[in-house]
Design an enzyme around this catalytic site. Structure first.
Site, PDB file in Angstrom:
ATOM      1  N   SER A   1       0.713  -1.237  -0.117  1.00  0.00           N
ATOM      2  CA  SER A   1       0.173  -0.486  -0.171  1.00  0.00           C
ATOM      3  C   SER A   1       0.935   1.502  -0.158  1.00  0.00           C
ATOM      4  O   SER A   1       1.533   1.117   0.399  1.00  0.00           O
ATOM      5  CB  SER A   1      -0.927   0.235   1.398  1.00  0.00           C
ATOM      6  OG  SER A   1      -2.071  -0.873   0.975  1.00  0.00           O
TER       7      SER A   1
HETATM    8  N1  SAH Z   1      -0.826  -4.832   3.889  1.00  0.00           N
HETATM    9  C1  SAH Z   1      -0.014  -4.821   3.212  1.00  0.00           C
HETATM   10  C2  SAH Z   1      -0.964  -5.057   1.831  1.00  0.00           C
HETATM   11  C3  SAH Z   1      -0.919  -5.564   0.631  1.00  0.00           C
HETATM   12  S1  SAH Z   1      -2.357  -5.678  -0.319  1.00  0.00           S
HETATM   13  C4  SAH Z   1       1.307  -4.608   2.900  1.00  0.00           C
HETATM   14  O1  SAH Z   1       1.785  -3.645   3.992  1.00  0.00           O
HETATM   15  O2  SAH Z   1       2.048  -4.887   1.724  1.00  0.00           O
HETATM   16  C5  SAH Z   1      -3.438  -7.335  -0.199  1.00  0.00           C
HETATM   17  C6  SAH Z   1      -3.073  -8.347   0.564  1.00  0.00           C
HETATM   18  O3  SAH Z   1      -3.794  -8.825   1.073  1.00  0.00           O
HETATM   19  C7  SAH Z   1      -2.357  -9.185  -0.728  1.00  0.00           C
HETATM   20  O4  SAH Z   1      -1.132  -9.500   0.054  1.00  0.00           O
HETATM   21  C8  SAH Z   1      -3.514  -9.950  -0.329  1.00  0.00           C
HETATM   22  O5  SAH Z   1      -2.602 -11.369  -1.310  1.00  0.00           O
HETATM   23  C9  SAH Z   1      -4.113 -10.402   0.608  1.00  0.00           C
HETATM   24  N2  SAH Z   1      -5.557 -11.102   0.491  1.00  0.00           N
HETATM   25  C10 SAH Z   1      -6.320 -11.233  -0.155  1.00  0.00           C
HETATM   26  N3  SAH Z   1      -7.779 -11.800  -0.184  1.00  0.00           N
HETATM   27  C11 SAH Z   1      -7.178 -11.970   1.312  1.00  0.00           C
HETATM   28  C12 SAH Z   1      -7.847 -13.101   2.406  1.00  0.00           C
HETATM   29  N4  SAH Z   1      -8.969 -13.882   1.991  1.00  0.00           N
HETATM   30  N5  SAH Z   1      -7.196 -13.130   2.999  1.00  0.00           N
HETATM   31  C13 SAH Z   1      -6.079 -13.286   3.882  1.00  0.00           C
HETATM   32  N6  SAH Z   1      -5.042 -12.230   2.442  1.00  0.00           N
HETATM   33  C14 SAH Z   1      -5.886 -11.839   1.487  1.00  0.00           C
END
Ligand code: SAH
Length: 214
Positions: A64
């Site tokens: 993000s």
């Molecule tokens: N907090 C992260 C944001 C990554 S983007 C950072 O700082 O880098 C969001 C993430 O949510 C992705 O890696 C995606 O694979 C994950 N995601 C999507 N659906 C999900 C689910 N049902 N359970 C766990 N993770 C999930």
């Protein structure tokens, strides 16, 4: 990967920008000073790691924007020792910011590759967190209830199971929406049957996908 005074200088510039964009919580800004964001990115992006940009982190996912991380973190109104559930570990950057703020972090990721990579970096940085490979819609019932819940992927709806795992008086910060844009919501759990919802602007996250653990 190494930290240096040059990267520290870049972090200070980023903090100025976050402050100008309206982030006020000094504890949150201080955490941005401590966590080396360039550790969470491919080395080719290291020079841009402290600009307010999102980057690819593998498996089609993105880290993000720093502003989004700061905005969501500030809204959580964290107290030291809070139990916090994060859905979407991704790179582990948001997880580290939470850990730096002295809370107990439990974080779920559905991509094994990202889960393992984040686990390595968090260990390297000596943050003690509980990372789980699995489906965030299910939460972590054995560690519930949580004081706070943060969802870092775009949720098609507010998952009932995660509201169940939130303490009464607890706060959930969640981007809600099915398309490419979601509305940031702050949900306060007032009782077992009542919540208060505040809508706090439009953001764009990768989708929260159900039952598709990879
Ligand atoms: N907090 C992260 C944001 C990554 S983007 C950072 O700082 O880098 C969001 C993430 O949510 C992705 O890696 C995606 O694979 C994950 N995601 C999507 N659906 C999900 C689910 N049902 N359970 C766990 N993770 C999930």
């Amino acid at each position: 990967m190494q930290d240096s005074l040059r990267y520290k200088g870049m972090r200070e510039e980023l903090i100025k920008k976050l402050r100008n964009s309206g982030i006020k919580d000094e504890k949150v800004l201080n955490a941005f000073n401590k966590v080396p964001r360039h550790f969470f990115l491919d080395t080719t992006f290291a020079e841009q790691a402290y600009s307010d940009m999102a980057f690819q982190i593998g498996a089609g996912q993105t880290i993000s924007h720093p502003y989004t991380v700061a905005f969501q973190t500030e809204l959580l109104q964290l107290e030291r020792g809070d139990k916090v559930l994060e859905i979407g570990t991704g790179s582990g950057f948001q997880t580290s910011i939470l850990a730096e703020l002295g809370v107990k972090v439990f974080s779920i990721e559905r991509h094994k590759e990202l889960h393992l990579k984040a686990k390595n970096i968090l260990q390297l940085l000596k943050y003690k967190t509980q990372l789980k490979f699995g489906d965030g819609f299910k939460g972590m019932p054995s560690y519930a209830p949580f004081d706070k819940v943060i969802i870092t992927c775009g949720a098609p709806f507010v998952p009932g199971e995660l509201i169940n795992q939130l303490k009464i008086g607890g706060i959930m910060i969640i981007p809600v929406g099915e398309g490419v844009k979601q509305q940031m919501q702050k949900i306060t759990k007032l009782s077992d049957s009542e919540t208060k919802i505040e809508k706090l602007g439009v953001f764009s996250f990768v989708p929260m996908l159900e039952d598709k653990v990879k």
